[in-house]
Enzyme design. Structure first.
Site, mmCIF file in Angstrom:
data_model
loop_
_atom_site.group_PDB
_atom_site.id
_atom_site.type_symbol
_atom_site.label_atom_id
_atom_site.label_comp_id
_atom_site.label_asym_id
_atom_site.label_seq_id
_atom_site.Cartn_x
_atom_site.Cartn_y
_atom_site.Cartn_z
ATOM 1 N N ASP A 1 0.886 -1.174 -0.015
ATOM 2 C CA ASP A 1 -0.090 0.116 0.026
ATOM 3 C C ASP A 1 0.876 1.270 0.047
ATOM 4 O OD1 ASP A 1 -3.188 0.006 0.856
ATOM 5 O OD2 ASP A 1 -2.217 1.993 0.904
ATOM 6 N N THR B 1 -11.957 1.775 -5.991
ATOM 7 C CA THR B 1 -12.521 2.424 -7.150
ATOM 8 C C THR B 1 -13.672 3.446 -6.777
ATOM 9 O OG1 THR B 1 -13.782 0.662 -7.751
ATOM 10 C CG2 THR B 1 -11.621 0.795 -8.902
ATOM 11 N N ARG C 1 -19.215 -9.376 1.295
ATOM 12 C CA ARG C 1 -19.852 -8.605 2.083
ATOM 13 C C ARG C 1 -19.035 -8.104 3.301
ATOM 14 N NH1 ARG C 1 -24.063 -12.589 3.518
ATOM 15 N NH2 ARG C 1 -22.246 -13.908 3.530
ATOM 16 N N GLU C 2 -19.177 -6.834 3.625
ATOM 17 C CA GLU C 2 -18.519 -6.127 4.906
ATOM 18 C C GLU C 2 -19.106 -7.071 6.062
ATOM 19 O OE1 GLU C 2 -18.027 -2.058 5.487
ATOM 20 O OE2 GLU C 2 -17.398 -1.893 3.359
ATOM 21 N N ASN D 1 -24.449 -6.518 -8.315
ATOM 22 C CA ASN D 1 -24.658 -5.370 -7.581
ATOM 23 C C ASN D 1 -26.056 -4.733 -8.017
ATOM 24 O OD1 ASN D 1 -22.770 -5.364 -5.595
ATOM 25 N ND2 ASN D 1 -21.586 -4.326 -6.732
ATOM 26 N N LEU E 1 -34.927 -8.704 0.815
ATOM 27 C CA LEU E 1 -36.366 -7.997 0.720
ATOM 28 C C LEU E 1 -36.484 -7.555 1.811
ATOM 29 C CD1 LEU E 1 -38.401 -10.693 -1.376
ATOM 30 C CD2 LEU E 1 -37.560 -8.581 -2.141
ATOM 31 N N CYS F 1 -20.060 0.276 -1.396
ATOM 32 C CA CYS F 1 -20.091 -0.301 -2.508
ATOM 33 C C CYS F 1 -21.456 -0.016 -3.283
ATOM 34 C CB CYS F 1 -19.854 -1.834 -2.108
ATOM 35 S SG CYS F 1 -18.138 -2.059 -1.508
ATOM 36 N N LYS G 1 -22.128 3.574 -5.079
ATOM 37 C CA LYS G 1 -21.180 3.714 -6.034
ATOM 38 C C LYS G 1 -20.962 2.941 -7.294
ATOM 39 C CE LYS G 1 -17.117 1.788 -5.021
ATOM 40 N NZ LYS G 1 -16.231 1.013 -5.961
ATOM 41 N N LYS H 1 -24.486 -0.768 8.131
ATOM 42 C CA LYS H 1 -24.987 -1.994 8.284
ATOM 43 C C LYS H 1 -24.470 -2.460 9.558
ATOM 44 C CE LYS H 1 -22.564 -5.386 5.680
ATOM 45 N NZ LYS H 1 -22.600 -6.446 4.689
HETATM 46 C C1 UDX Z 1 -22.371 -5.388 -1.261
HETATM 47 C C2 UDX Z 1 -22.837 -6.672 -1.750
HETATM 48 O O1 UDX Z 1 -23.498 -7.607 -1.120
HETATM 49 C C3 UDX Z 1 -21.272 -7.342 -2.139
HETATM 50 O O2 UDX Z 1 -21.426 -8.406 -2.973
HETATM 51 C C4 UDX Z 1 -20.413 -6.382 -2.926
HETATM 52 O O3 UDX Z 1 -19.120 -7.085 -3.129
HETATM 53 C C5 UDX Z 1 -20.119 -5.148 -2.207
HETATM 54 O O4 UDX Z 1 -21.607 -4.669 -1.799
HETATM 55 P P1 UDX Z 1 -21.831 -4.522 1.471
HETATM 56 O O5 UDX Z 1 -21.480 -3.118 1.061
HETATM 57 O O6 UDX Z 1 -21.032 -5.446 2.344
HETATM 58 O O7 UDX Z 1 -21.758 -5.719 0.107
HETATM 59 O O8 UDX Z 1 -23.440 -4.703 2.106
HETATM 60 P P2 UDX Z 1 -24.638 -5.757 1.783
HETATM 61 O O9 UDX Z 1 -24.757 -6.623 3.084
HETATM 62 O O10 UDX Z 1 -24.830 -6.048 0.252
HETATM 63 O O11 UDX Z 1 -25.861 -4.749 2.185
HETATM 64 C C6 UDX Z 1 -25.922 -3.555 1.411
HETATM 65 C C7 UDX Z 1 -26.899 -2.418 2.021
HETATM 66 O O12 UDX Z 1 -28.073 -3.032 1.624
HETATM 67 C C8 UDX Z 1 -26.791 -2.243 3.361
HETATM 68 O O13 UDX Z 1 -26.947 -0.908 3.540
HETATM 69 C C9 UDX Z 1 -27.912 -2.843 4.046
HETATM 70 O O14 UDX Z 1 -28.562 -2.270 5.166
HETATM 71 C C10 UDX Z 1 -29.233 -2.935 2.811
HETATM 72 N N1 UDX Z 1 -30.103 -3.859 2.786
HETATM 73 C C11 UDX Z 1 -29.671 -5.147 2.646
HETATM 74 C C12 UDX Z 1 -31.380 -3.544 2.826
HETATM 75 O O15 UDX Z 1 -31.750 -2.476 2.903
HETATM 76 N N2 UDX Z 1 -32.420 -4.570 2.651
HETATM 77 C C13 UDX Z 1 -31.920 -5.832 2.627
HETATM 78 O O16 UDX Z 1 -32.624 -6.670 2.375
HETATM 79 C C14 UDX Z 1 -30.342 -6.289 2.362
#
Ligand code: UDX
Length: 441
Positions: free
Chosen positions: A30, A86, A155-156, A215, A257, A267, A270, A330
């Site tokens: 890095d 990115t 996913r985080e 996504n 859902l 992620c 953007k 989240k």
């Molecule tokens: C996401 C994708 O899941 C992952 O595959 C990709 O590589 C990066 O972006 P992440 O950003 O970690 O991962 O979050 P994720 O668990 O997918 O949740 C995204 C957002 O959606 C959160 O803000 C969550 O609160 C929201 N969400 C999720 C909802 O509002 N409703 C749902 O039913 C599920």
């Protein structure tokens, strides 16, 4: 195998640790001295369950190290993962590829012999082919550098499991690959493939598009259920029961859902904008139209909750006390990028409300971006003596709150459950004015 991982942010730090965990010798690189120093000392610069333990364990084996010296990376291995950020461009919706170009240019300058650069970052379709032209032009004489794309889907909060036990591995290889990049990727992931993980070989463009499409689909699912929640609100239906019923159709599925404040984070928002911007550049019309609506519905969820708070004070919010529970976008994360909770907290503060925030993990990063808010040390301190509560992140600590005890701390028991995660009837029975998203109970 010897591997480097270029860029040790969220994705790269996790990937480096997990590749060492699979038995490879890994050098993480890095440009940030501070980040590398932390990682070398076994400290993860963000919150991800289980990662610090795995980092320390793998540092101790000697298989994992970190450096800021890109020349050392070019000497260390001939397989390099590219995991730099990115972000969204400061102007417009497209992706800012400056980190990708910067990292590749500085790495290639030091390369001798044959090398494979495997991109993992989320990029607009066409980036890998452009990089191939770029690296071929920059390569030293008798040096051959190839580009492959192996998108991440982690996913985080689940980053380790998603890296070590992914749903699938996508290997985007150049048209004239003849098995070279494919075989290297099969060797890198041999232990994972032995568990039966699907391995899908595609061209470079398809691999880039898979990530964007995944996504886009997830974001669409969330905005779809939020659009249905609006109808439930207007008609008296219950979106949680509805989603349960929909989910039993395995063509639809229950996951993603969850109606509520919608998606945030570093992620999905953007990535769908960049995907849409790239589609538009290519002359496509379907995806820009679809994702434009998905984004609008998503942002509308935050504004609707904001409106509910303002209306509860008959429009006069100045000086009124509001509590926002949850600043991370989240649960199980301290990531506040594009956080719905902080959007609501910041917007209310700007119109004069007296806003208190509590989050189990994301207090420090929140204080840095919104120092004007009040930050309470515990959830009950945050409730005392508020006039409206917005639950913005479904942390277990909030789901488990005792509504009777919580009611004792507040001045006015209004709970806006922005994640539909509370047992509504128990809260109503404890005297709360409970408002869900697309459900009244
Ligand atoms: C996401 C994708 O899941 C992952 O595959 C990709 O590589 C990066 O972006 P992440 O950003 O970690 O991962 O979050 P994720 O668990 O997918 O949740 C995204 C957002 O959606 C959160 O803000 C969550 O609160 C929201 N969400 C999720 C909802 O509002 N409703 C749902 O039913 C599920």
């Amino acid at each position: 195998m010897k591997l480097t991982v270029i860029g040790t942010g969220y994705l790269g730090a996790t990937h480096a640790v997990c590749m060492a965990e699979l038995g490879h010798e890994v050098l993480g690189v890095d440009i940030s001295e501070e980040r590398i120093e932390a990682l070398r000392a076994g400290r993860v610069p963000f919150y991800e369950p289980g990662l610090a333990e795995k980092l320390s364990a793998n540092l101790a084996t000697g298989r994992l190290d970190f450096t800021t010296d890109i020349a050392a990376a070019a000497r260390f291995a001939d397989v390099h993962f590219l995991t730099v950020g990115t972000p969204q461009h400061s102007e417009g919706r497209s992706a800012d590829l400056s980190q990708v170009h910067g990292a590749v240019t500085s790495l290639v300058r030091h390369m001798q012999g044959s090398h494979l650069i495997i991109g993992k970052s989320t990029v607009p379709v066409g980036t890998a082919a452009d990089l191939q032209l770029m690296v071929s032009a920059l390569a030293a004489p008798s040096t051959e550098i190839r580009i492959a794309w192996n998108p991440e889907f982690l996913r985080e909060g689940h980053a380790i499991a998603d890296t070590l036990h992914p749903d699938r591995i996508v290997a985007g290889v150049p048209g004239d690959d003849a098995g070279y990049a494919e075989n290297i990727l099969r060797d890198v992931y041999a232990a994972t493939l032995a568990q039966g993980t699907p391995f899908i070989v595609t061209d470079l463009e398809t691999a880039e598009l898979v990530k964007g499409a995944a996504n886009a689909f997830l974001a669409t699912k969330i905005s779809f259920i939020n659009a249905i929640a609006e109808i439930c609100d207007l008609s008296g239906g219950n979106v949680t029961d509805l989603a349960r019923a929909l989910g039993h159709d395995d063509r639809i599925g229950r996951k993603f859902l969850g109606a509520g404040l919608g998606f945030g984070g570093g992620c999905l928002p953007k990535d769908i904008r960049a995907f849409s911007a790239r589609a538009e550049q290519l002359g496509a019309t379907g995806i820009p139209a679809l994702l434009g609506s998905v984004d609008d519905i998503n942002l509308g969820q935050r504004r609707a909750v904001l409106d509910t708070v303002v209306r509860s004070f008959d429009g006069a919010v100045a000086g009124r006390r509001v509590t926002v529970l949850g600043a991370a976008f989240k649960p199980n994360s301290d990531d506040i990028r594009d956080s719905p909770g902080l959007f609501i907290a910041g917007s209310l503060a700007r119109i004069g409300a007296d806003v208190t925030v509590y989050d189990p993990q994301a207090m420090e990063p929140s204080k840095r971006v919104l120092p004007e808010l009040t930050y309470a040390p515990t959830v009950y301190d945050a409730l005392h003596p508020t006039e409206a509560v917005v639950l913005a992140t479904e942390w277990r600590e909030f789901i488990d709150l005792d509504p009777v005890e919580a009611a004792c701390h507040v001045d006015r028991p209004l709970m806006i459950d922005g994640r539909n995660c509370l047992p509504a009837r128990a809260w109503i029975d404890a005297g709360w004015d409970y408002r869900g998203i697309g459900r009244r109970y």
